[in-house]
Structures are given as C-alpha cells and as structure tokens.
Scaffold this motif. Structure first.
Motif, PDB file in Angstrom:
ATOM      1  N   PHE A 153       0.833  -1.190   0.000  1.00  0.00           N
ATOM      2  CA  PHE A 153       0.000   0.000   0.000  1.00  0.00           C
ATOM      3  C   PHE A 153       0.877   1.253   0.000  1.00  0.00           C
ATOM      4  O   PHE A 153       1.943   1.269   0.621  1.00  0.00           O
ATOM      5  CB  PHE A 153      -0.898   0.054   1.245  1.00  0.00           C
ATOM      6  N   PRO A 154       0.417   2.325  -0.657  1.00  0.00           N
ATOM      7  CA  PRO A 154       1.135   3.600  -0.545  1.00  0.00           C
ATOM      8  C   PRO A 154       0.801   4.290   0.768  1.00  0.00           C
ATOM      9  O   PRO A 154      -0.260   4.036   1.357  1.00  0.00           O
ATOM     10  CB  PRO A 154       0.596   4.408  -1.739  1.00  0.00           C
ATOM     11  N   ARG A 155       1.695   5.136   1.243  1.00  0.00           N
ATOM     12  CA  ARG A 155       1.440   5.891   2.468  1.00  0.00           C
ATOM     13  C   ARG A 155       0.191   6.756   2.297  1.00  0.00           C
ATOM     14  O   ARG A 155      -0.022   7.348   1.237  1.00  0.00           O
ATOM     15  CB  ARG A 155       2.644   6.777   2.808  1.00  0.00           C
ATOM     16  N   GLY A 156      -0.604   6.818   3.343  1.00  0.00           N
ATOM     17  CA  GLY A 156      -1.814   7.636   3.290  1.00  0.00           C
ATOM     18  C   GLY A 156      -3.067   6.866   2.949  1.00  0.00           C
ATOM     19  O   GLY A 156      -4.173   7.415   2.997  1.00  0.00           O
ATOM     20  N   THR A 157      -2.930   5.572   2.585  1.00  0.00           N
ATOM     21  CA  THR A 157      -4.114   4.753   2.311  1.00  0.00           C
ATOM     22  C   THR A 157      -4.979   4.694   3.572  1.00  0.00           C
ATOM     23  O   THR A 157      -4.464   4.525   4.673  1.00  0.00           O
ATOM     24  CB  THR A 157      -3.708   3.320   1.915  1.00  0.00           C
ATOM     25  N   SER A 158      -6.288   4.838   3.400  1.00  0.00           N
ATOM     26  CA  SER A 158      -7.157   4.794   4.579  1.00  0.00           C
ATOM     27  C   SER A 158      -7.210   3.368   5.122  1.00  0.00           C
ATOM     28  O   SER A 158      -7.127   2.390   4.378  1.00  0.00           O
ATOM     29  CB  SER A 158      -8.571   5.267   4.219  1.00  0.00           C
ATOM     30  N   ARG A 159      -7.367   3.241   6.431  1.00  0.00           N
ATOM     31  CA  ARG A 159      -7.457   1.926   7.057  1.00  0.00           C
ATOM     32  C   ARG A 159      -8.709   1.191   6.584  1.00  0.00           C
ATOM     33  O   ARG A 159      -8.700  -0.032   6.437  1.00  0.00           O
ATOM     34  CB  ARG A 159      -7.439   2.085   8.582  1.00  0.00           C
ATOM     35  N   GLU A 160      -9.759   1.943   6.331  1.00  0.00           N
ATOM     36  CA  GLU A 160     -10.989   1.332   5.830  1.00  0.00           C
ATOM     37  C   GLU A 160     -10.748   0.704   4.457  1.00  0.00           C
ATOM     38  O   GLU A 160     -11.207  -0.408   4.178  1.00  0.00           O
ATOM     39  CB  GLU A 160     -12.091   2.395   5.739  1.00  0.00           C
ATOM     40  N   GLN A 161      -9.994   1.408   3.603  1.00  0.00           N
ATOM     41  CA  GLN A 161      -9.670   0.882   2.279  1.00  0.00           C
ATOM     42  C   GLN A 161      -8.784  -0.351   2.391  1.00  0.00           C
ATOM     43  O   GLN A 161      -8.951  -1.326   1.659  1.00  0.00           O
ATOM     44  CB  GLN A 161      -8.958   1.954   1.455  1.00  0.00           C
ATOM     45  N   GLN A 162      -7.835  -0.322   3.335  1.00  0.00           N
ATOM     46  CA  GLN A 162      -6.940  -1.459   3.519  1.00  0.00           C
ATOM     47  C   GLN A 162      -7.734  -2.694   3.927  1.00  0.00           C
ATOM     48  O   GLN A 162      -7.498  -3.788   3.417  1.00  0.00           O
ATOM     49  CB  GLN A 162      -5.891  -1.111   4.584  1.00  0.00           C
ATOM     50  N   VAL A 163      -8.696  -2.524   4.832  1.00  0.00           N
ATOM     51  CA  VAL A 163      -9.531  -3.647   5.265  1.00  0.00           C
ATOM     52  C   VAL A 163     -10.355  -4.173   4.090  1.00  0.00           C
ATOM     53  O   VAL A 163     -10.482  -5.393   3.897  1.00  0.00           O
ATOM     54  CB  VAL A 163     -10.463  -3.219   6.423  1.00  0.00           C
ATOM     55  N   ARG A 164     -10.884  -3.255   3.265  1.00  0.00           N
ATOM     56  CA  ARG A 164     -11.669  -3.693   2.103  1.00  0.00           C
ATOM     57  C   ARG A 164     -10.810  -4.494   1.140  1.00  0.00           C
ATOM     58  O   ARG A 164     -11.251  -5.496   0.585  1.00  0.00           O
ATOM     59  CB  ARG A 164     -12.276  -2.484   1.390  1.00  0.00           C
ATOM     60  N   ASP A 165      -9.572  -4.052   0.924  1.00  0.00           N
ATOM     61  CA  ASP A 165      -8.680  -4.761   0.007  1.00  0.00           C
ATOM     62  C   ASP A 165      -8.328  -6.147   0.533  1.00  0.00           C
ATOM     63  O   ASP A 165      -8.278  -7.116  -0.220  1.00  0.00           O
ATOM     64  CB  ASP A 165      -7.399  -3.955  -0.225  1.00  0.00           C
ATOM     65  N   VAL A 166      -8.059  -6.241   1.837  1.00  0.00           N
ATOM     66  CA  VAL A 166      -7.744  -7.541   2.429  1.00  0.00           C
ATOM     67  C   VAL A 166      -8.959  -8.457   2.374  1.00  0.00           C
ATOM     68  O   VAL A 166      -8.855  -9.648   2.087  1.00  0.00           O
ATOM     69  CB  VAL A 166      -7.272  -7.359   3.891  1.00  0.00           C
ATOM     70  N   HIS A 167     -10.137  -7.889   2.622  1.00  0.00           N
ATOM     71  CA  HIS A 167     -11.374  -8.674   2.554  1.00  0.00           C
ATOM     72  C   HIS A 167     -11.637  -9.113   1.126  1.00  0.00           C
ATOM     73  O   HIS A 167     -12.074 -10.240   0.874  1.00  0.00           O
ATOM     74  CB  HIS A 167     -12.548  -7.850   3.075  1.00  0.00           C
ATOM     75  N   ALA A 168     -11.332  -8.228   0.147  1.00  0.00           N
ATOM     76  CA  ALA A 168     -11.502  -8.593  -1.263  1.00  0.00           C
ATOM     77  C   ALA A 168     -10.577  -9.735  -1.636  1.00  0.00           C
ATOM     78  O   ALA A 168     -10.927 -10.623  -2.410  1.00  0.00           O
ATOM     79  CB  ALA A 168     -11.228  -7.382  -2.159  1.00  0.00           C
ATOM     80  N   GLY A 169      -9.366  -9.728  -1.038  1.00  0.00           N
ATOM     81  CA  GLY A 169      -8.441 -10.828  -1.294  1.00  0.00           C
ATOM     82  C   GLY A 169      -8.990 -12.137  -0.787  1.00  0.00           C
ATOM     83  O   GLY A 169      -8.845 -13.185  -1.422  1.00  0.00           O
ATOM     84  N   ASP A 170      -9.673 -12.082   0.357  1.00  0.00           N
ATOM     85  CA  ASP A 170     -10.283 -13.287   0.909  1.00  0.00           C
ATOM     86  C   ASP A 170     -11.407 -13.771   0.002  1.00  0.00           C
ATOM     87  O   ASP A 170     -11.535 -14.967  -0.255  1.00  0.00           O
ATOM     88  CB  ASP A 170     -10.830 -12.994   2.309  1.00  0.00           C
ATOM     89  N   GLU A 171     -12.219 -12.840  -0.500  1.00  0.00           N
ATOM     90  CA  GLU A 171     -13.313 -13.226  -1.395  1.00  0.00           C
ATOM     91  C   GLU A 171     -12.774 -13.827  -2.686  1.00  0.00           C
ATOM     92  O   GLU A 171     -13.326 -14.784  -3.218  1.00  0.00           O
ATOM     93  CB  GLU A 171     -14.175 -12.003  -1.690  1.00  0.00           C
TER      94      GLU A 171
END
Length: 199
Positions: A153-171
């Motif tokens: 992730f680049p610096r400044g990415t929102s934590r909410e976006q990071q969680v969505r991306d990790v959850h998308a990886g799980d899906e």
C-alpha cells in the motif's frame, strides 16, 4: 535604412537571448542533482508547484531556486501533472528526472504482512498502530474474512480501504477455491462417464 538596421539588430539580440535561455535551461534540467544517495520524500496532498519546490529543496533533492523548478515544470509541460505521494528519488537525479518521477506517480509501496492465526480484532489493531495508514476502521470484519497475506500500500491509504482490500483478497481466494472445486467435480464426472463407456 536606419530603422531597418535597428529592427534587424533587435531580432539578432532576441535570437541570441532565446538561444542562451534554451542552452542554460537545458543545462539546468540535465545537470545531475545534489542527492548523494537514494531518498524517499513525501509530497503532500494539495501542494502547489511552489510548495513542491520548497519540499524538494529542503530535502536536498534539488539545489536550484524554486522558481527555476517551476520554470522547468512549465518547460516540460507538466504543470497539471504533478501528483502528491511518497516518492523515491534516485542518487544524483537531475531536475528532469525529479519532475518525471512526480509526473509518473509511481509512489513508494509499503509491505504489510498479516500472519495466520490472528483474529479480526488483532488485525485491525495492527492497522491502527501502523502509521502509513490514515483514518479509522468503522466496522470490525467478521472472523475468518481477512486473508493472511503480504499486501502493498502507498502511504496515506485509509485503514478502511486497507480492510476492504484484504477482505476482497479473501473473497477472491474463496472464489478461486470454488472454481477449483467445480473443475474437480467436472473432471470426476468425465472420468466416471468414460469408465461407463468402456466395454
């Protein structure tokens, strides 16, 4: 005749001045910069050209007057293409190289590893403690929905976006698994049909 000679003289002077400006401008853009080693510098959001020049000068990436940087930006027709973010500038990067790096927008990517065995609450706690992220997590994800993996992730990415991306990886992981199971069932069915057709 006198007027004609004066106009001709003025044109010659203007041509010489233009040629001199072009030569020194090109030298300024191409001359190796002051950096003695690679350096990561953050360009803030909503920073104007003068602000960017001040940051680069303060961090030792450039050693020219801020107005010279701005002139270089206009000369390279990059006035509206400068992007905020965290950039890695190479050793001795010229002014042209520095401007090109910011225009390309290839920001530094930070690796974040989520190991196996952590609960959703522990994963979110790690994200909150990591200063490369911004904002908060509004809702705790369900257990088992965050895939253990290393993400960038680049610096400044929102934590909410990071969680969505990790959850998308799980899906995506679940979807890949379902597709694999479906293919396995089809192969098994073909084999059974082939066995039935044997004499």
């Amino acid at each position: 005749v006198v007027v004609g000679n004066a106009i001709f003289t003025i044109l010659i002077i203007l041509m010489i001045a233009a040629g001199t400006t072009y030569y020194y401008g090109r030298q300024m853009l191409e001359t190796p910069g002051p950096l003695q080693e690679d350096k990561i510098v953050n360009i803030p959001s909503r920073a104007g050209k003068r602000d960017i020049a001040d940051v680069l000068l303060r961090e030792g990436v450039i050693n020219v007057n801020p107005w010279a940087f701005i002139g270089g930006v206009f000369a390279l027709k990059a006035s509206s293409d400068l992007k905020p973010g965290e950039y890695s500038f190479q050793k001795n990067a010229s002014l042209r190289d520095v401007i090109a790096t910011i225009v390309e927008g290839k920001v530094v990517q930070h690796s974040v590893t989520i190991p196996e065995g952590l609960t959703s609450e522990q994963i979110v706690a790690r994200l909150i403690d990591n200063d490369i992220f911004s904002g908060s997590v509004r809702e705790l994800p369900r257990e088992g929905t965050l895939l253990p993996e290393t993400y960038k992730f680049p610096r400044g990415t929102s934590r909410e976006q990071q969680v969505r991306d990790v959850h998308a990886g799980d899906e995506q992981h679940e979807a890949d698994g379902a597709e694999h199971d479906q293919q396995a069932r089809l192969v098994g069915a073909d084999e059974r049909l082939g066995q039935r057709g044997e004499p």
